[in-house]
Design a protein around this motif. Structure first.
Motif: not given
Length: 334
Positions: A174-187
């Protein structure tokens, strides 16, 4: 080899102690610098400031603050160079000023605690091994409410397959998914965005429902996210720029020259980027994207290049800053 080490240590000692002879030169003539020690304590209170007009009573009060020994139980020894040259017995000379004793700067005042029931005796203030530890048996811990074990047990009642290890692994995702969205804008797959913008894990029922009935809706949401990202970082985002142009980058008003314009799929969610050779080493790359190892332009140093979004770059008359000009201006400024 040993002699070299000794020479190095002597050189280090010489460097550290070089100003010892002059360290007190800036002090007022009425200032005293004293080290305070105590018979029951290992601690040493170094370079405590006093005034020569302070009385012995004030010295005792300060020692009481730092050691806990009341003035009535303080037998004071005045030392210089490790030798005792004067002693002050309890309840004597209280009103005498410290200047009377001709104490040198850096002298040691050692307090002997004569209280037979002193709270600081036998390491009571410093020996942590004397502190009683809080301990629980396995049985006592198992019965307590609000513990991690109790929480895990209640979770397992709801989900028989729950385990702390599994929970930790899912939380990391979950933490990685939130980080990924913050950087890329993709869920990421398996996650969704709530109305307040928080990325959460899709519930199992929701996941099944999406797979059976809602896959089209998920695809539309994903396409909307991607289209917004593409609009912000498409070729139009760098249309106002050209290779070789001087520019200024925000944040930081960094200046440089544009060396690359184009899409980089493997960098920060893709889209179009601007590669800039900076005038000063205030970047993060030499023109190479770390994740792929591909070099898009050649900067003269590892911190002389950077990749930036077009919205943060302004092209124009931004000559390289002359540091000497800045210094001259600052000297004329009042």
């Amino acid at each position: 080899m040993t002699s070299i080490k000794n020479e190095d240590l002597l050189a280090l000692k010489s460097y550290v102690t070089a100003a010892d002879a002059t360290q007190y030169n800036s002090l007022a003539s009425s200032t005293l610098i004293l080290d305070l020690t105590h018979s029951n304590l290992a601690q040493r209170h170094a370079e405590i400031r006093f005034d020569k007009r302070d009385t012995v009573d004030e010295l005792r009060r300060r020692i009481h603050q730092k050691s806990g020994t009341p003035p009535a139980f303080q037998h004071l020894q005045l030392k210089s160079g490790g030798s005792i040259y004067y002693e002050i017995l309890p309840n004597t000379e209280s009103e005498r000023m410290l200047g009377y004793y001709n104490l040198p700067l850096g002298a040691n005042v050692h307090c002997i605690d004569i209280d037979p029931h002193s709270a600081s005796a036998n390491g009571a203030y410093e020996d942590t091994s004397l502190v009683q530890k809080f301990r629980l048996t396995e049985e006592e811990y198992d019965k307590r409410k609000g513990t991690l074990r109790d929480w895990g047990r209640r979770k397992k009642e709801v989900d028989p397959e729950f385990s702390l290890k599994k929970h930790a692994r899912e939380h990391a995702r979950l933490v990685e998914a939130r980080r990924f969205y913050k950087e890329s804008g993709t869920v990421k797959d398996g996650f969704e965005m709530e109305s307040d913008g928080t990325i959460v894990r899709c519930s199992e029922n929701d996941g099944n429902q999406h797979q059976q009935h809602g896959s089209d809706s998920a695809k539309k949401d994903s396409e909307k996210n991607r289209s917004a990202e593409e609009i912000e970082f498409d070729s139009d985002s760098i249309g106002h720029l050209s290779i070789g142009a001087r520019c200024q980058v925000q944040p930081g008003a960094r200046r440089g020259e544009i060396a690359f314009l184009g899409p980089i799929d493997e960098l920060g969610g893709g889209g179009h980027w601007v590669g800039i050779i900076l005038d000063e080493p205030m970047g993060k790359t030499d023109g190479t994207v770390q994740s792929s190892g591909v070099r898009y332009f050649a900067a003269p140093g590892p911190n002389r290049g950077g990749f930036f979004r077009g919205k943060n770059v302004e092209a124009g008359d931004f000559p390289e800053v002359d540091i000497m000009d800045e210094l001259e201006d600052s000297e004329d400024e009042l």
